[in-house]
Structures are given as C-alpha cells and as structure tokens.
Enzyme design. Structure first.
Site, PDB file in Angstrom:
ATOM      1  N   THR A 184       0.857  -1.190   0.000  1.00  0.00           N
ATOM      2  CA  THR A 184       0.000   0.000   0.000  1.00  0.00           C
ATOM      3  C   THR A 184       0.888   1.232   0.000  1.00  0.00           C
ATOM      4  OG1 THR A 184      -1.791  -1.152   1.133  1.00  0.00           O
ATOM      5  CG2 THR A 184      -1.783   1.245   1.292  1.00  0.00           C
TER       6      THR A 184
ATOM      7  N   ILE B 229       4.619  -1.229   3.096  1.00  0.00           N
ATOM      8  CA  ILE B 229       4.338   0.183   2.834  1.00  0.00           C
ATOM      9  C   ILE B 229       5.237   0.635   1.688  1.00  0.00           C
ATOM     10  CG2 ILE B 229       4.551   2.527   3.759  1.00  0.00           C
ATOM     11  CD1 ILE B 229       2.127   1.096   4.895  1.00  0.00           C
ATOM     12  N   LYS B 230       4.612   1.151   0.632  1.00  0.00           N
ATOM     13  CA  LYS B 230       5.381   1.594  -0.546  1.00  0.00           C
ATOM     14  C   LYS B 230       5.764   3.066  -0.399  1.00  0.00           C
ATOM     15  CE  LYS B 230       4.330   0.063  -4.895  1.00  0.00           C
ATOM     16  NZ  LYS B 230       3.433  -0.300  -6.016  1.00  0.00           N
ATOM     17  N   LEU B 231       7.042   3.313  -0.584  1.00  0.00           N
ATOM     18  CA  LEU B 231       7.580   4.673  -0.492  1.00  0.00           C
ATOM     19  C   LEU B 231       8.390   4.979  -1.741  1.00  0.00           C
ATOM     20  CD1 LEU B 231       9.029   4.280   3.121  1.00  0.00           C
ATOM     21  CD2 LEU B 231       6.988   5.596   2.557  1.00  0.00           C
TER      22      LEU B 231
END
Length: 306
Positions: A74, A110-112
């Site tokens: 996400t 968690i996509k960064l």
C-alpha cells in the site's frame, strides 16, 4: 478474478490502480465505506478527504488479502516524497487502519518513493516500528545501494520504464531481452545484493514484454501484470533461472557506501533515473489528486446542493 485465476503470493497497489478500480461499479461499496469513514471522523473538508483516501487504500488492500496468502503493498501519498517525517507519519497511519480492520503489519508492505527522504523514512519505519517497506520508483544503482544500506524489506526496480526511456531518447528502438537496459539494471542490483549478503528482496516490476520476465527468472520476486501472466501461460516455454546467488557471488562488483551527498551525486549522474523518478512521482501525485477530487464530489457535492 485475476487473483483467483493466477494465485499470486503477494499483490501490489498504487494510486493509479486504486483510481481506476474506484471508478468500477464492482467496488462502489468500498468507496461508500471510505466516504462514510471520512465523514465520521469529521474535521475540515481536507482532513475528511484525506482520511477517506487512506481508508479506501486500506479497504482495497484488505480485499486483496482475502485472496492471497502473502502481503499486499500500500503506497504512501507521492506528494510526501520529499518529506521524511510526513512519510513516516502516513505509513504508521495506514498500519493503524489495517490494525483496525484486523490485519497485522506482517501482511503489509508500505510503498515509499525511492528519494533520499523516502529511503531514510523506510530505514526508520523498519528499525523503530517494525513496519516493512517496499521502495518503489527505483531506477538507479545509487537508489538500490541506499535502500540496501537502509535495511528495507523489499525494492521494486522498474524494468519497463527504464526501457521506455532508452527507446524514447536513443536511436535504438528494439532490444534483445539480455540487452534490455531495464533487465541489465535489475541484474546488476540483484548481483550486488547477493554478493554482499543484503537481505533486501529484489522484486522486478513494470514489465513491457515476456522476454524481460524470462531474462530475469531467478530474481527473488517479480510483479507481473495479468496481461503478461496470460501471455506467459500461453508460451509453454520452460523458464530456466537466469539469475543465481552463485553467479552473483562470482561477479566483479565492488561494495560502495553512500551518504546523502554521494547518493545525490551518483543518482544525479544517471539522467534516465532522475527523469523517471520525478516523472513517476508527478504521475502518482496527479492520480492521488484525481482520487481526492472524486471522493470530494461524493462527500460534499450533495450537501452543497450541486
């Protein structure tokens, strides 16, 4: 439907995919739930929209997790790509929302964005909060080295977008898979990680054809679109690993360390990576804005008497 057909281990989302899905009739219930959640929390119009947006991302993630055994990725709002603290805060918020939905952080990535600030946010999230990160929009070797040093869980180097840039900006318009600049980039990153014992998972992403996928067989993970999975299923060619830990350990790459100054310099030397990273951030940000506009209309147009 696609997930049920191909039974992947993990799945990923991004603002563009969520925007497209949020406009499909099949998912209007999720959109309605997100809108109701945003309104329930109250606050300013802006806060309500932001909360509805975060909730929508989590609702889609939760739906996907019902269908896969592994993790879902996400994405944190691309507009925070240069705000380390902002990314940390937003990531923790998403994890809290998943927790409220009964989903533990072990099932979430968690996509960064792989900016310097994004990579440092990833380092803090992993070390201090045990939140697993997937570093996206990764195009340069410098980005990959910095991610490895930050100890993030996974990186998503973009194969197809690298090819796109070389095709658009060079004289050569077609490449054999082994000569494809995106394939060569991911191969080098994989070899570097395996040679120096980094635990970070290399997950090749953004493929343009099945040749690229075949050329990267053996990579830790690959994220493949339904369209290319369908093409692969029809090819009936045995996939043999092209990448291996053994070969990686024999390669002649040297270990390097990158502080912020060195990272910025080395990344800046790669014109393709600079352009594709900034372009990727702008596109994801534009889709996040479109999604917010859509939610705003759903949340406030009726009461404004429009």
């Amino acid at each position: 439907i696609t997930i049920d057909e191909y039974k992947p281990l993990d799945a990923t989302t991004n603002p563009s995919l969520i925007l497209a899905a949020a406009q499909m009739p099949a998912y209007q219930e999720l959109v309605d739930d997100a809108v109701a959640y945003g309104k329930k929390l109250g606050g300013s119009e802006e806060e309500q929209i932001k909360n509805a947006c975060d909730k929508l991302f989590v609702l889609f993630g939760a739906e996907i997790l019902k269908r896969i055994p592994g993790r879902v990725s996400t994405e944190v709002d691309a507009r925070l790509s240069f705000d380390k603290e902002g990314m940390i805060q937003r990531a923790r918020r998403l994890i809290d929302l998943y927790k409220e939905a009964g989903i533990g952080k072990d099932r979430i990535l968690i996509k960064l964005s792989s900016t310097w600030e994004g990579i440092q946010a990833g380092k803090v999230l992993e070390a201090e909060y045990g939140i697993h990160c997937n570093m996206t929009l990764l195009f340069s070797f410098a980005q990959a080295v910095a991610c490895a040093e930050a100890g993030v869980t996974l990186i998503s180097p973009f194969v197809g977008r690298i090819l796109d840039w070389y095709v658009a900006n060079g004289d050569k318009k077609t490449y054999e898979p082994s000569e494809d600049p995106g394939v060569k980039s991911v191969t080098k990153i994989y070899n570097y990680y395996k040679k120096f014992g980094y635990k970070t998972i290399v997950m090749g992403a953004s493929f343009r054809n099945t040749g690229e996928i075949r050329a990267l067989t053996g990579c830790d993970y690959l994220t493949i679109s339904p369209k290319l999975l369908a093409e692969l299923s029809k090819e009936y060619v045995k996939l043999t690993p092209r990448l291996s830990v053994k070969e990686a350990q024999a390669c002649d790459l040297e270990k390097i360390h990158l502080d912020e100054k060195a990272f910025r310099w080395h990344h800046n030397e790669d014109q393709m990576a600079v352009e594709k990273l900034s372009d990727g951030i702008r596109k994801f940000a534009a889709d996040a804005i479109k999604l917010e506009r859509m939610l705003k209309e759903r949340m406030f147009s009726a009461e404004n008497g429009k």
